[in-house]
Design a protein around this motif. Sequence first.
Motif, PDB file in Angstrom:
ATOM      1  N   TYR A  78      53.363  40.007  43.095  1.00 14.70           N
ATOM      2  CA  TYR A  78      52.044  40.262  42.522  1.00 14.70           C
ATOM      3  C   TYR A  78      51.651  39.171  41.532  1.00 14.70           C
ATOM      4  O   TYR A  78      52.489  38.469  40.988  1.00 14.70           O
ATOM      5  CB  TYR A  78      51.960  41.647  41.878  1.00 14.70           C
ATOM      6  CG  TYR A  78      52.932  41.899  40.753  1.00 14.70           C
ATOM      7  CD1 TYR A  78      52.573  41.653  39.435  1.00 14.70           C
ATOM      8  CD2 TYR A  78      54.203  42.395  41.002  1.00 14.70           C
ATOM      9  CE1 TYR A  78      53.455  41.897  38.398  1.00 14.70           C
ATOM     10  CE2 TYR A  78      55.083  42.639  39.972  1.00 14.70           C
ATOM     11  CZ  TYR A  78      54.708  42.392  38.679  1.00 14.70           C
ATOM     12  OH  TYR A  78      55.582  42.626  37.656  1.00 14.70           O
ATOM     13  N   ASP A  80      47.791  37.920  39.079  1.00 19.99           N
ATOM     14  CA  ASP A  80      46.379  38.097  38.751  1.00 19.99           C
ATOM     15  C   ASP A  80      45.666  36.825  39.181  1.00 19.99           C
ATOM     16  O   ASP A  80      45.991  35.743  38.700  1.00 19.99           O
ATOM     17  CB  ASP A  80      46.175  38.342  37.252  1.00 19.99           C
ATOM     18  CG  ASP A  80      46.798  39.658  36.806  1.00 19.99           C
ATOM     19  OD1 ASP A  80      46.875  40.584  37.631  1.00 19.99           O
ATOM     20  OD2 ASP A  80      47.201  39.765  35.638  1.00 19.99           O
ATOM     21  N   ASP A  84      40.800  37.442  37.590  1.00 15.39           N
ATOM     22  CA  ASP A  84      41.523  38.484  36.851  1.00 15.39           C
ATOM     23  C   ASP A  84      41.687  39.768  37.643  1.00 15.39           C
ATOM     24  O   ASP A  84      41.746  40.856  37.079  1.00 15.39           O
ATOM     25  CB  ASP A  84      40.868  38.767  35.497  1.00 15.39           C
ATOM     26  CG  ASP A  84      41.059  37.628  34.526  1.00 15.39           C
ATOM     27  OD1 ASP A  84      42.099  36.945  34.612  1.00 15.39           O
ATOM     28  OD2 ASP A  84      40.176  37.409  33.680  1.00 15.39           O
ATOM     29  N   LYS A  85      41.769  39.664  38.958  1.00 19.90           N
ATOM     30  CA  LYS A  85      42.035  40.821  39.805  1.00 19.90           C
ATOM     31  C   LYS A  85      43.506  40.783  40.205  1.00 19.90           C
ATOM     32  O   LYS A  85      44.010  39.743  40.640  1.00 19.90           O
ATOM     33  CB  LYS A  85      41.149  40.825  41.040  1.00 19.90           C
ATOM     34  CG  LYS A  85      39.701  41.002  40.661  1.00 19.90           C
ATOM     35  CD  LYS A  85      38.877  41.373  41.840  1.00 19.90           C
ATOM     36  CE  LYS A  85      37.450  41.545  41.325  1.00 19.90           C
ATOM     37  NZ  LYS A  85      36.665  42.355  42.156  1.00 19.90           N
ATOM     38  N   ARG A  86      44.192  41.917  40.051  1.00 18.27           N
ATOM     39  CA  ARG A  86      45.609  41.999  40.399  1.00 18.27           C
ATOM     40  C   ARG A  86      45.753  42.045  41.912  1.00 18.27           C
ATOM     41  O   ARG A  86      45.132  42.848  42.588  1.00 18.27           O
ATOM     42  CB  ARG A  86      46.209  43.245  39.767  1.00 18.27           C
ATOM     43  CG  ARG A  86      47.611  43.627  40.147  1.00 18.27           C
ATOM     44  CD  ARG A  86      48.742  42.773  39.601  1.00 18.27           C
ATOM     45  NE  ARG A  86      48.657  42.314  38.271  1.00 18.27           N
ATOM     46  CZ  ARG A  86      49.434  42.729  37.265  1.00 18.27           C
ATOM     47  NH1 ARG A  86      50.320  43.672  37.459  1.00 18.27           N
ATOM     48  NH2 ARG A  86      49.311  42.193  36.077  1.00 18.27           N
ATOM     49  N   ILE A  88      48.559  42.606  44.769  1.00 23.59           N
ATOM     50  CA  ILE A  88      49.909  43.121  45.011  1.00 23.59           C
ATOM     51  C   ILE A  88      50.171  43.017  46.510  1.00 23.59           C
ATOM     52  O   ILE A  88      49.407  43.547  47.309  1.00 23.59           O
ATOM     53  CB  ILE A  88      50.049  44.577  44.542  1.00 23.59           C
ATOM     54  CG1 ILE A  88      49.742  44.680  43.044  1.00 23.59           C
ATOM     55  CG2 ILE A  88      51.455  45.096  44.850  1.00 23.59           C
ATOM     56  CD1 ILE A  88      49.678  46.101  42.529  1.00 23.59           C
TER      57      ILE A  88
END
Length: 99
Positions: A78, A80, A84-86, A88
């Motif tokens: 994972y 970012d 700034d979106k994670r 996974i």
Amino acid sequence: MTGKKYRKVLSVGILAIIGVVAISLSGCSSRWDREMKSTVSNWTGGLNRTVTVYDYNGQEIKSWTGKFDVTEDDNEVYFDDENDKRVIIQGGIVINEEN
């Protein structure tokens, strides 16, 4: 503390610091390079990378390029992204390349 005793304690402290620094630098240079790269990455928001996910047949599923830190464990990868979106990733084959 008298002046003579103070100087002795100060000298021992300086020698201890020099010893710790010498021991930490005596490891292999690639370990030192990795530590420096990790420190720079932590302070500057990551390294320029390309992360690509492939299926088990070798077909590309998706790719991300940008400046970010990637974390891996046994079950997932994972990070970012630059928005700034994670992201996974579970499953597939993940290739993490430094640009």
